[in-house]
Design a protein around this motif. Sequence first.
Motif, PDB file in Angstrom:
ATOM      1  N   LEU A   1       5.167   0.140  -5.882  1.00 18.46           N
ATOM      2  CA  LEU A   1       5.435   1.388  -6.587  1.00 18.46           C
ATOM      3  C   LEU A   1       5.563   2.531  -5.585  1.00 18.46           C
ATOM      4  CD1 LEU A   1       3.051   1.186  -9.681  1.00 18.46           C
ATOM      5  CD2 LEU A   1       5.499   0.748  -9.574  1.00 18.46           C
ATOM      6  N   LEU A   2       6.618   3.329  -5.759  1.00 17.67           N
ATOM      7  CA  LEU A   2       6.880   4.465  -4.898  1.00 17.67           C
ATOM      8  C   LEU A   2       6.621   5.759  -5.657  1.00 17.67           C
ATOM      9  CD1 LEU A   2      10.200   3.193  -3.251  1.00 17.67           C
ATOM     10  CD2 LEU A   2       7.853   2.953  -2.413  1.00 17.67           C
ATOM     11  N   PRO A   3       6.241   6.838  -4.972  1.00 17.83           N
ATOM     12  CA  PRO A   3       5.850   8.078  -5.658  1.00 17.83           C
ATOM     13  C   PRO A   3       7.007   8.739  -6.400  1.00 17.83           C
ATOM     14  CG  PRO A   3       5.972   8.417  -3.284  1.00 17.83           C
ATOM     15  CD  PRO A   3       6.088   6.947  -3.504  1.00 17.83           C
ATOM     16  N   VAL A   4       6.631   9.576  -7.370  1.00 15.09           N
ATOM     17  CA  VAL A   4       7.603  10.277  -8.207  1.00 15.09           C
ATOM     18  C   VAL A   4       7.298  11.771  -8.167  1.00 15.09           C
ATOM     19  CG1 VAL A   4       7.894   8.307  -9.735  1.00 15.09           C
ATOM     20  CG2 VAL A   4       6.183  10.042 -10.290  1.00 15.09           C
ATOM     21  N   ARG A   5       8.210  12.567  -8.703  1.00  7.83           N
ATOM     22  CA  ARG A   5       8.012  14.005  -8.803  1.00  7.83           C
ATOM     23  C   ARG A   5       7.485  14.380 -10.180  1.00  7.83           C
ATOM     24  NH1 ARG A   5      13.426  16.769  -6.091  1.00  7.83           N
ATOM     25  NH2 ARG A   5      13.207  15.863  -4.000  1.00  7.83           N
ATOM     26  N   GLY A   6       6.752  15.487 -10.225  1.00  4.67           N
ATOM     27  CA  GLY A   6       6.335  16.033 -11.517  1.00  4.67           C
ATOM     28  C   GLY A   6       5.141  15.356 -12.143  1.00  4.67           C
ATOM     29  N   ALA A   7       4.265  14.749 -11.348  1.00  4.21           N
ATOM     30  CA  ALA A   7       3.118  14.028 -11.921  1.00  4.21           C
ATOM     31  C   ALA A   7       2.195  14.954 -12.709  1.00  4.21           C
ATOM     32  CB  ALA A   7       2.340  13.310 -10.819  1.00  4.21           C
ATOM     33  N   LEU A   8       1.988  16.182 -12.229  1.00  2.00           N
ATOM     34  CA  LEU A   8       1.070  17.091 -12.920  1.00  2.00           C
ATOM     35  C   LEU A   8       1.599  17.517 -14.291  1.00  2.00           C
ATOM     36  CD1 LEU A   8      -1.485  18.703 -13.118  1.00  2.00           C
ATOM     37  CD2 LEU A   8      -0.450  20.479 -11.700  1.00  2.00           C
TER      38      LEU A   8
END
Length: 511
Positions: A114-121
């Motif tokens: 799994l690779l990171p994503v934007r907008g987690a918050l």
Amino acid sequence: MFVKSYGSAVVGIEAITVAVEVNISAGIGLYMVGLPDNAVRESQERIRAAFENCSYKMSGRKVIVNLAPADIRKEGSAYDLPIAVAVLAATEQVDSAPLARYVLMGELSLDGSLLPVRGALPIAIQAQKEGFKGVILPKQNAAEAAVVGSLEVYGAGHLREVVGFLCGEHTLSRTTVDLEGRFRENAERFDVDFGDVRGLAHVKRALEIAAAGGHNVLMIGPPGSGKTMLARRMPSIMPPMTLQEALETTKIHSVAGKLGAETGLLVTRPFRSPHHLTSQAALVGGGTSPQPGEISLAHNGILFADELPEFGRSLLETLRQPMEDKVITVSRSKYTVQYPANFMLVASMNPCPCGYYNHPTKACVCSHGAVSKYLNRISGPMLDRIDLHIEVIPVDFSELSQPGAAESSAAIRSRVVAARQVQTERFAGTPVYTNAMMNSRQLREFCPLSAESSALLRKAMERFNLSARAYDRILKVSRTIADLAGGGRIEPAHIAEAIGYRTLDRDTWGA
């Protein structure tokens, strides 16, 4: 078989929950509907490869994936995980019961990582609002999402971990963040300090006033006089962010993908310094896939424009509206998004093309017309919106060589915080919280002038041919100076000091 999982779409700095519906029926092929972009459509190839490398089976029948609501465009690779898990549940390789309780987002590598994503918050905040039990994200985003304390946040590094967790065969550690501890530990930690700056007492005083009232400030001086050095120390005298401000700021940086893997919450005010060759889209936001620009990344912090006249005229003019309204609306043919932009502009410039106009020891080689032309690169309306204009004079050797440290940032910040507290009480119950944000009605209410003060201001207006906007700015700065002095009435001395910070008004500079 029909199965539904949940993901999220980020629009502006807010998230919208997306239902990932998978239906398997007679036929062959995988079909994706619901307004996906190319990155979402390509997910089927990443999912197939990940399944193969993780020993999962892709259905040999017809698979339809619908991303609802279908009228919102789905962009990016973050839908890989909810689509993959929904397909596995539809083929009975994963228990489908837990899917209704979690929001899943993550990009799949071909080996299932799994690779990171934007907008987690914003995704986590929306999941909490809609009553989901938790979110499952790449482990690099877990600390960011865990800021929403009442939500269960699980960070995973591989598709197998997510599948094992949903089937009850694997345990994922819940990620938690100690918000109060982070504030205590980092809110007043800075790499630079005003105590390192010798001399320039009048400039430090002006920057203290700017920080106390949230005023825009422009420093003008020759090369090497300390303008950039002082600007970079401004965050160290700004009041600490509140939790609400920290959440707003972190959401913007989360959507823009500017948070590191270990960063859960931004607790210090941002300092953004775009280059003068920055494009308009990079400054105000937008693009094919809309992203916040530099002025939004500076929300609740400082936007530093070094060498202000070198910025393009149209680029500078785009700052005028957000400087007044504290928001920026980006409208394109296919979308309209609004980003917060409550920043404090700190700018610097040379006084002329050669840089030595008004220098105490070096001669300027520019003609008077060249000096005026250089200043005219900044429009009058733009200068009017800058509350304080400060001339920075190079520090003499005798001041540079003095032993001991100057007044520290902590000492200055204590006065700034006290002045901000006065303003908080003054504007209680309104959206205004600094003097710089006062409207015309509040100016009349909170900035009454004595006959002596009014006469002094009238004389300055007539002599320097100041605009009505400059009049308002002088009143606001005077109110801040009075607040730093204890929050009493505005005295003639406060008005006189505020007038002295209008150095670059057209009829005074270079006369």
